[in-house]
Design a protein around this motif. Structure first.
Motif, PDB file in Angstrom:
ATOM      1  N   VAL A 144      -5.406   4.877  -1.899  1.00 36.10           N
ATOM      2  CA  VAL A 144      -4.403   3.804  -1.911  1.00 36.10           C
ATOM      3  C   VAL A 144      -4.288   3.235  -0.501  1.00 36.10           C
ATOM      4  CG1 VAL A 144      -2.024   3.188  -2.448  1.00 36.10           C
ATOM      5  CG2 VAL A 144      -3.151   5.033  -3.720  1.00 36.10           C
ATOM      6  N   ASP A 148      -0.933  -1.556   0.665  1.00 35.92           N
ATOM      7  CA  ASP A 148      -0.765  -1.914  -0.748  1.00 35.92           C
ATOM      8  C   ASP A 148       0.727  -1.858  -1.091  1.00 35.92           C
ATOM      9  OD1 ASP A 148      -0.511  -1.172  -3.773  1.00 35.92           O
ATOM     10  OD2 ASP A 148      -2.553  -1.922  -3.542  1.00 35.92           O
ATOM     11  N   TYR A 151       2.019   1.540  -2.111  1.00 39.43           N
ATOM     12  CA  TYR A 151       1.785   2.713  -1.253  1.00 39.43           C
ATOM     13  C   TYR A 151       3.069   3.498  -0.973  1.00 39.43           C
ATOM     14  CZ  TYR A 151       0.447   5.551   2.788  1.00 39.43           C
ATOM     15  OH  TYR A 151       0.231   6.598   3.640  1.00 39.43           O
ATOM     16  N   GLN A 247      -6.695  -3.436  -2.358  1.00 40.56           N
ATOM     17  CA  GLN A 247      -5.456  -3.310  -3.107  1.00 40.56           C
ATOM     18  C   GLN A 247      -5.723  -2.715  -4.473  1.00 40.56           C
ATOM     19  OE1 GLN A 247      -2.730  -6.652  -2.786  1.00 40.56           O
ATOM     20  NE2 GLN A 247      -2.149  -6.439  -4.940  1.00 40.56           N
ATOM     21  N   LEU A 248      -4.778  -1.906  -4.960  1.00 35.67           N
ATOM     22  CA  LEU A 248      -4.927  -1.323  -6.292  1.00 35.67           C
ATOM     23  C   LEU A 248      -4.875  -2.418  -7.351  1.00 35.67           C
ATOM     24  CD1 LEU A 248      -2.594   1.807  -6.148  1.00 35.67           C
ATOM     25  CD2 LEU A 248      -5.084   1.765  -6.038  1.00 35.67           C
ATOM     26  N   LYS A 250      -3.492  -4.591 -10.148  1.00 33.65           N
ATOM     27  CA  LYS A 250      -2.113  -4.882 -10.532  1.00 33.65           C
ATOM     28  C   LYS A 250      -1.812  -4.367 -11.931  1.00 33.65           C
ATOM     29  CE  LYS A 250      -1.660  -9.035  -7.645  1.00 33.65           C
ATOM     30  NZ  LYS A 250      -0.718  -8.409  -6.692  1.00 33.65           N
ATOM     31  N   SER A 255       3.609   0.190  -9.482  1.00 30.59           N
ATOM     32  CA  SER A 255       4.707  -0.220  -8.600  1.00 30.59           C
ATOM     33  C   SER A 255       5.962  -0.513  -9.396  1.00 30.59           C
ATOM     34  CB  SER A 255       4.303  -1.435  -7.806  1.00 30.59           C
ATOM     35  OG  SER A 255       3.967  -2.497  -8.663  1.00 30.59           O
TER      36      SER A 255
END
Length: 255
Positions: A144, A148, A151, A247-248, A250, A255
């Motif tokens: 990660v 991000d 994170y 970035q992970l 979406k 999140s």
């Protein structure tokens, strides 16, 4: 002087014996001290409720490691946790909305692992490319990125001090409660607001670690065990990891 026959003398002696035994037992019972519920304990049960909570918080803060498991409700969302935590990282699993992911943190390096269904979660009807990406991420550790958006939240699940400081607080006036056993260990409960502000069970044996927390407002029940038991944290090998980029996805709904 009246002489009693042998049979009468025997009955009289027996009666006196019974009276004396009964009187001795009564005097002994009157002289006994009440049972001390804190005998053989670490003594925290004798303290006032705020002092017990303070000792439990200090014991948790000073501990090198802990295993935390149970359910936590935060901002209307429920998380089921099973995490092993220590000062330089943590490892374990988090389940939310029917999806489970694993976390591993070593210092500031944070890795995440989940199945393809997790990475597809929230994407609606995934496209072939989405499914392909999810397939590549399945059961692989994804590093990660520290910039991000997810994170900080994900790291929070692996941070001993952050989790314990956020969980262990009770609300309202503190008072002492029952003395249940938690995992076979004698404890004393400290309650906030007569139970509405949460209940914390503190060990009466050895170090006064917190062993169980019922959070205020029905916001979850958490058990704390394996205090100060060492465990290893090892970074995943290259064949176990996938570099997703900056970035992970979406669609992970992390999140």
């Amino acid at each position: 002087m009246t002489a009693f026959p042998p049979a009468a003398r025997a009955r009289r002696a027996a009666l006196l014996g019974v009276v004396c035994v009964g009187l001795t037992a009564a005097l002994t019972a009157c002289g006994e001290e009440p049972v001390d519920p804190d005998k053989g304990t670490n003594g925290v049960g004798r303290l006032a409720a705020p002092a017990i909570e303070a000792k439990a918080r200090k014991a948790a803060r000073d501990a090198e490691s802990v295993r935390l498991s149970g359910t936590v409700v935060s901002k209307g969302r429920s998380y089921r946790l099973d995490m092993r935590l220590k000062e330089d990282g943590g490892t374990g699993s988090v389940t939310s909305k029917g999806s489970t992911f694993e976390l591993l943190r070593i210092d500031d390096e944070l890795f995440m692992k989940a199945g393809a269904d997790f990475w597809d979660h929230g994407a609606g009807q995934p496209s072939e490319s989405d499914e392909g990406a999810a397939g590549k991420l399945e059961d692989k550790y994804v590093k990660v990125p520290d910039d991000d958006p997810a994170y900080d939240q994900l790291r929070g699940f692996t941070d001993k001090d952050v989790l314990l400081d956020g969980l262990l607080g009770l609300h309202g006036k503190l008072s002492k409660g029952d003395r249940p056993k938690v995992g076979g260990v004698r404890t004393i409960e400290v309650t906030g607001g007569k139970g509405t502000g949460g209940t914390l069970a503190v060990s009466l044996l050895g170090t006064p670690y917190p062993l169980k927390l019922e959070r205020a407002g029905g916001a979850g029940v958490v058990r704390l065990a394996d205090w100060d038991e060492e465990f290893a944290l090892e970074a995943p090998g290259k064949d176990e990891t996938v570099d997703y980029g900056g970035q992970l996805p979406k669609t992970s709904d992390a999140s």
